[in-house]
Design an enzyme around this catalytic site. Structure first.
Site: not given
Length: 362
Positions: A153, A209
């Site tokens: 992430h 991301c």
């Protein structure tokens, strides 16, 4: 990295456009007006001038990647957490095999951190990741080839030191981020980029991301090989459109966030760009492929029979299909693997002005 952006906060987007001509990857062959792609050439070994607004007294040196090889591979599935992923540990396993079999990285020169391991020193906690980053660059010499691969992430947080054009720092999330917090791009740059000597290579692959500038490298290149620069007028128009759309939907929170983001860009954009070039241009040879633009998410997907990160899969696939590509060819090869399947746009950035037609080596 996630298809649903589970923990990556929504942020105001920024837009970059080409401002400087890039190197053209063509040579004249045969009759007039007959053009064919040239073969990538290996990097030069003499010191290079920076240019493009970098400090005039600085020089940098490409690495020929003939020295020692070291790799740090981090894959976090966030097992047992609400924001779990499926393909990150597989990404690390596949990257380890690829580096060993195709690029000569020895197993004993790899540190692998994944959240399925029993040894607590091999779990990707914030402390272990930072310790491993220091290990990666310790004792680096000219022509060494160092590599960091992160699959997990990523997100964004407000910029506190004024070096981000859009007012936000990129961050990555360790497995214990809920307790220990995230790791900011400024810190990763200070640990892994700033200490490197001229001619030492660090190849970074961030499959997460909002990872476009996850190492704060000042030079970002388009798929045409053109150096990108901020276009504040274009960004203002996009922000205005976003504000109007939010107003029409009654989303007052988005209107406020858009206004704040535009104010930061309008007041800090040019000075932030100058600050980044002056302070984060490096004499070393640092190159990064990221899974998406700063404003985009990266996909956790299913490829070749297993869960994987889209960028990690595309990077390996592109180099297996053609090991002898220029930087520009490789960027476009990675993009073509994902084109039409995902909205993310992998990015190429560098610590120095890059001749994108040189042979990609690592």
């Amino acid at each position: 990295m996630t298809q649903f952006d589970l923990i990556c906060p929504n942020q105001i987007g920024s837009s970059l456009v080409g401002a400087h001509p890039g190197f053209q990857n063509f040579s004249l062959l045969g009759p007039a007006h007959s053009w064919a792609p040239s073969l990538p050439r290996r990097p030069p070994q003499e010191a290079q001038h920076f240019g493009h607004g970098a400090p005039s007294n600085y020089r940098f040196q490409y690495s020929d990647c003939t020295g020692r090889r070291k790799a740090l591979l981090i894959g976090i599935n966030y097992i047992g957490q609400p924001s779990k992923l499926l393909g990150c540990i597989n990404d690390v396993s596949n990257m380890s095999v690829f580096l060993h079999e195709k690029h000569g990285y020895r197993r004993e020169d790899m540190v692998i951190l994944t959240d399925d391991q029993k040894n607590q020193l091999s779990v990707p906690t914030k402390a272990n990741i930072l310790r491993a980053m220091h290990w990666l660059v310790e004792g680096a010499r000219p022509n060494d080839s160092l590599l960091i691969h992160f699959s997990g992430h990523g997100g964004r947080t407000p910029d506190l030191d004024g070096d981000e054009e859009d007012g936000y720092d990129d961050v990555i999330y360790p497995v214990d981020y809920r307790v220990a917090g995230h790791i900011v791009d400024d810190e990763m740059h200070d640990i892994m980029v700033r200490p490197l000597p001229p001619g030492a290579r660090l190849t970074a692959i961030f499959d997460s991301c909002h990872s476009g500038t996850a190492l704060d490298l000042p030079y970002v290149y388009s798929t045409q090989g053109i150096l990108k620069e901020p276009n504040l007028a274009k960004e203002a128009a996009l922000d205005l459109f976003t504000a109007i759309d939010s107003y029409g939907r009654g989303d007052l929170g988005s209107i406020a966030q858009t206004a704040i983001g535009f104010f930061k860009k309008a007041t800090n954009g040019d000075s932030a760009r100058q600050r980044t070039v002056m302070t984060k241009t490096s004499p070393a040879d640092v190159v990064m492929f990221s899974g998406s633009k700063d404003t985009q998410t990266s996909a956790d997907t299913f490829k070749d029979g297993q869960a994987r990160g889209a960028l990690s899969w595309a990077f390996i696939k592109a180099l297996k299909n053609n090991p002898n590509q220029s930087y520009l060819q490789l960027l476009n090869s990675i993009r073509s693997q994902l084109d039409g399947k995902y909205t993310q746009k992998p990015q190429l950035s560098c610590s120095h002005p890059l001749d994108v037609n040189l042979l990609f080596v690592m």
